[in-house]
Motif scaffolding. Structure first.
Motif, mmCIF file in Angstrom:
data_model
loop_
_atom_site.group_PDB
_atom_site.id
_atom_site.type_symbol
_atom_site.label_atom_id
_atom_site.label_comp_id
_atom_site.label_asym_id
_atom_site.label_seq_id
_atom_site.Cartn_x
_atom_site.Cartn_y
_atom_site.Cartn_z
ATOM 1 N N ARG A 137 -30.578 -25.667 -16.348
ATOM 2 C CA ARG A 137 -31.449 -26.292 -17.333
ATOM 3 C C ARG A 137 -32.659 -25.399 -17.563
ATOM 4 N NH1 ARG A 137 -32.561 -31.611 -18.966
ATOM 5 N NH2 ARG A 137 -34.756 -32.039 -19.451
ATOM 6 N N TRP A 138 -33.058 -25.266 -18.800
ATOM 7 C CA TRP A 138 -34.286 -24.529 -19.079
ATOM 8 C C TRP A 138 -35.315 -25.462 -19.706
ATOM 9 C CZ3 TRP A 138 -36.099 -24.163 -24.083
ATOM 10 C CH2 TRP A 138 -35.173 -24.446 -25.115
ATOM 11 N N GLU A 139 -36.563 -25.186 -19.429
ATOM 12 C CA GLU A 139 -37.675 -25.984 -19.952
ATOM 13 C C GLU A 139 -38.757 -25.043 -20.460
ATOM 14 O OE1 GLU A 139 -39.124 -28.621 -16.996
ATOM 15 O OE2 GLU A 139 -37.306 -29.857 -16.953
ATOM 16 N N THR A 140 -39.467 -25.488 -21.498
ATOM 17 C CA THR A 140 -40.538 -24.672 -22.062
ATOM 18 C C THR A 140 -41.759 -25.537 -22.315
ATOM 19 O OG1 THR A 140 -39.920 -25.088 -24.361
ATOM 20 C CG2 THR A 140 -38.853 -23.220 -23.261
ATOM 21 N N LYS A 141 -42.850 -24.868 -22.590
ATOM 22 C CA LYS A 141 -44.070 -25.522 -23.054
ATOM 23 C C LYS A 141 -44.404 -24.924 -24.414
ATOM 24 C CE LYS A 141 -45.956 -26.413 -18.469
ATOM 25 N NZ LYS A 141 -47.099 -26.175 -17.555
ATOM 26 N N THR A 155 -42.236 -15.029 -18.829
ATOM 27 C CA THR A 155 -43.547 -15.162 -19.464
ATOM 28 C C THR A 155 -43.740 -14.116 -20.561
ATOM 29 O OG1 THR A 155 -44.521 -13.733 -17.774
ATOM 30 C CG2 THR A 155 -44.582 -16.119 -17.376
ATOM 31 N N GLN A 156 -42.694 -13.314 -20.830
ATOM 32 C CA GLN A 156 -42.787 -12.250 -21.831
ATOM 33 C C GLN A 156 -41.746 -12.480 -22.924
ATOM 34 O OE1 GLN A 156 -43.175 -8.224 -20.226
ATOM 35 N NE2 GLN A 156 -43.365 -9.101 -18.170
ATOM 36 N N LYS A 157 -41.946 -11.779 -24.026
ATOM 37 C CA LYS A 157 -41.023 -11.891 -25.147
ATOM 38 C C LYS A 157 -40.289 -10.576 -25.364
ATOM 39 C CE LYS A 157 -43.811 -15.333 -27.631
ATOM 40 N NZ LYS A 157 -44.523 -15.646 -28.902
ATOM 41 N N ASP A 158 -39.034 -10.712 -25.816
ATOM 42 C CA ASP A 158 -38.213 -9.562 -26.207
ATOM 43 C C ASP A 158 -38.067 -8.516 -25.109
ATOM 44 O OD1 ASP A 158 -37.994 -10.742 -28.773
ATOM 45 O OD2 ASP A 158 -39.877 -9.788 -29.402
ATOM 46 N N THR A 159 -37.907 -8.987 -23.893
ATOM 47 C CA THR A 159 -37.666 -8.070 -22.782
ATOM 48 C C THR A 159 -36.925 -8.813 -21.676
ATOM 49 O OG1 THR A 159 -38.684 -6.522 -21.224
ATOM 50 C CG2 THR A 159 -39.858 -8.583 -21.641
ATOM 51 N N GLU A 162 -38.733 -24.916 -31.766
ATOM 52 C CA GLU A 162 -40.202 -24.889 -31.762
ATOM 53 C C GLU A 162 -40.713 -23.456 -31.963
ATOM 54 O OE1 GLU A 162 -42.182 -27.469 -31.636
ATOM 55 O OE2 GLU A 162 -40.561 -28.933 -31.404
ATOM 56 N N THR A 163 -41.985 -23.357 -32.306
ATOM 57 C CA THR A 163 -42.636 -22.043 -32.427
ATOM 58 C C THR A 163 -43.598 -21.862 -31.261
ATOM 59 O OG1 THR A 163 -44.369 -23.003 -33.818
ATOM 60 C CG2 THR A 163 -42.439 -22.027 -34.928
ATOM 61 N N ASN A 164 -43.976 -20.601 -31.021
ATOM 62 C CA ASN A 164 -44.924 -20.261 -29.951
ATOM 63 C C ASN A 164 -44.457 -20.738 -28.580
ATOM 64 O OD1 ASN A 164 -46.720 -19.153 -31.870
ATOM 65 N ND2 ASN A 164 -47.534 -21.206 -32.315
ATOM 66 N N ILE A 165 -43.170 -20.542 -28.298
ATOM 67 C CA ILE A 165 -42.625 -20.903 -26.994
ATOM 68 C C ILE A 165 -43.105 -19.890 -25.951
ATOM 69 C CG2 ILE A 165 -40.500 -21.036 -25.636
ATOM 70 C CD1 ILE A 165 -40.919 -23.442 -27.352
ATOM 71 N N ILE A 166 -43.599 -20.406 -24.817
ATOM 72 C CA ILE A 166 -44.021 -19.555 -23.698
ATOM 73 C C ILE A 166 -43.600 -20.242 -22.397
ATOM 74 C CG2 ILE A 166 -45.965 -18.485 -24.920
ATOM 75 C CD1 ILE A 166 -47.789 -20.537 -23.562
ATOM 76 N N ASN A 167 -43.710 -19.481 -21.297
ATOM 77 C CA ASN A 167 -43.468 -20.034 -19.962
ATOM 78 C C ASN A 167 -42.099 -20.739 -19.861
ATOM 79 O OD1 ASN A 167 -45.998 -19.155 -19.126
ATOM 80 N ND2 ASN A 167 -46.980 -21.075 -19.718
#
Length: 457
Positions: A93-97, A55-59, A36-41
């Motif tokens: 397990r990981w989950e995203t929105k 909640t952040q990207k590339d860190t 998916e695109t625009n994965i957050i949280n």
């Protein structure tokens, strides 16, 4: 703390979860991919309990022993767990929105699949050291890597994933049971924590095999000797108080894997060691050295535990040489006489060389002591002179030194320009004039020189 090994087993079926094995006390990284695109949280669960969020990207985001990294560029999520415990086992397990998820099962073991205890290794400045990484059974589905801890990450140094096996300082060598990494010219900056590890070919997990704590000590004391072939040689090695009981000598540039030669527990026919415990000193003797004995030797003591490397006290560099070739010194008398005859430098050098050779074929002349009642009696000195093998040489002479009754030194220089005539120089004596007559008998008889000394009136 124990290092760990991680294995990946894929089960058939769309709902099957990868199963990982890790060793108690280590760390593990595994990676999930998403589409998916625009994965957050991002939310990570262990046994349905939320343990860390991103909640952040590339860190990297850290929470106690856990770390999570959202790589938005490559659309992946990395989870790291440090200092594994038995309680870390379970389902992750990981989950995203928007809604997307994946899971993996982790089993934490103590002594399975090549798990190794941490190892403390000592290296010495300017020397070489090698770190051994035994992973057990090799598998085609993974690579080996070697990394050094730097904060929360372990920076790669070398890996079998790349064709590069050396970067100038570090060299990786594969073995039947795993691999070794050698460090040349060790310096203080090489101290730190290293990990030997494995990585799956598809990059879904990375795990360490062994933890190595590397300590770098100051340059060890060096001894250098150059004995002659056939000689017996002895040198001494002092050790600090509290050193292990079993002392030994090994040979090789790398003390971490040098070949044992002799120990205090068992001497050999040519190498022997004596431990003077009250002086904390070891005497090492090598009998009848040979050219093959040349090399680097280390004096050390065997470690008391398998988790600590051997300790070393000094390094001995031995270069066995051939016996020296005899050299003939040039006397000042030779040079002075040649100069008085007006010879050029080249001719003086030739005369000096000829004299040097003749120095080894004439017999020393000793003056007979005067008897108390001899008065002004004439003393004769007899000298046997052997003709050189090259009668065409332009200059042959002998030097006769003696002392008169007052202890003053006198000197006679006699030349033999040819085999049929002899010339002589005046005998110089500070107080008593001296005459010299040189007679040459027939070639069958020895050559005698007669020196007459008369008392000054």
């Amino acid at each position: 703390m124990r290092s760990f090994l991680l294995f990946l087993s894929l089960f058939t079926g769309c709902e099957a979860s990868p199963e990982l094995k890790g060793c108690d006390g280590g760390w593990v990284n595994f990676t999930w991919k998403y589409t998916e695109t625009n994965i957050i949280n991002i939310d990570v669960f262990q046994n349905k309990l939320s343990i860390i969020k991103s909640t952040q990207k590339d860190t990297w985001e850290n929470k106690e022993r856990l770390s999570v990294y959202h790589d938005a560029t490559n659309k992946s999520i990395r989870l790291g767990i440090k200092q594994l415990k038995r309680s870390d086992a379970g389902e992750y397990r990981w989950e995203t929105k928007p809604n997307q998820n994946s899971e993996v099962k982790l089993k934490v073991v103590a002594d399975e699949g090549g798990c190794k205890k941490p190892f403390n290794q000592t290296a010495y400045r300017t020397a070489k050291t090698s770190i051994t990484c035994d992973e057990g059974k090799k598998e085609d589905s993974r690579f080996n890597f070697f990394c050094k801890e730097n904060g929360s990450i372990c920076e790669d140094i070398l890996s079998t994933k790349s064709a590069l096996r050396s970067n100038g300082t570090f060299t990786l060598t594969e073995t039947e049971s795993g691999f070794t990494v050698s460090i040349s010219n060790v310096s203080p900056q090489h101290a730190g924590v290293y990990w030997c590890g494995v990585e799956s070919t598809e990059g879904s997990y990375r795990a360490a095999l062994r933890k190595i704590q590397l300590e770098v000590k100051a340059a060890i004391k060096n001894f250098t000797r150059s004995p002659t072939i056939g000689q017996n040689m002895t040198y001494w090695c002092q050790y600090p108080e509290g050193a292990p009981v079993k002392k030994f000598i090994c040979k090789g540039e790398d003390p971490s894997k040098c070949e044992h030669v002799v120990s205090t527990a068992q001497n050999t026919e040519r190498f022997s060691m004596i431990d003077e415990k009250e002086k904390r000193n070891i005497t090492i003797t090598v009998r009848g050295v040979t050219k093959e004995d040349s090399g680097t030797y280390w004096c050390g003591a065997e470690s008391k535990t398998e988790t600590q490397s051997n300790s070393f006290f000094n390094r001995f560099l031995m270069t066995v040489v051939q016996p020296p070739t005899p050299t003939f010194p040039v006397s000042s008398t030779t040079t002075a006489f040649a100069e008085s005859r007006g010879f050029s430098k080249n001719k003086r050098d030739a005369a000096a060389a000829q004299h040097d050779r003749e120095d080894y074929i004439y017999e020393e002349i000793q003056e007979r002591p005067l008897k108390p009642d001899s008065g002004n009696a004439i003393n004769k000195i007899y000298s046997t002179a052997n003709f050189p093998t090259n009668p065409s040489a332009s200059l042959h002479y002998s030097t006769i030194n003696f002392r008169n009754g007052s202890g003053e030194a006198a000197e006679v220089l006699m030349t033999n320009p040819s085999s049929s005539a002899c010339e002589y120089s005046a005998v110089k004596d500070r107080e008593i004039p001296t005459c010299s007559n040189v007679n040459q008998p027939s070639p069958a008889d020895p050559l005698y020189s007669t020196v007459n000394k008369t008392q000054q009136q």
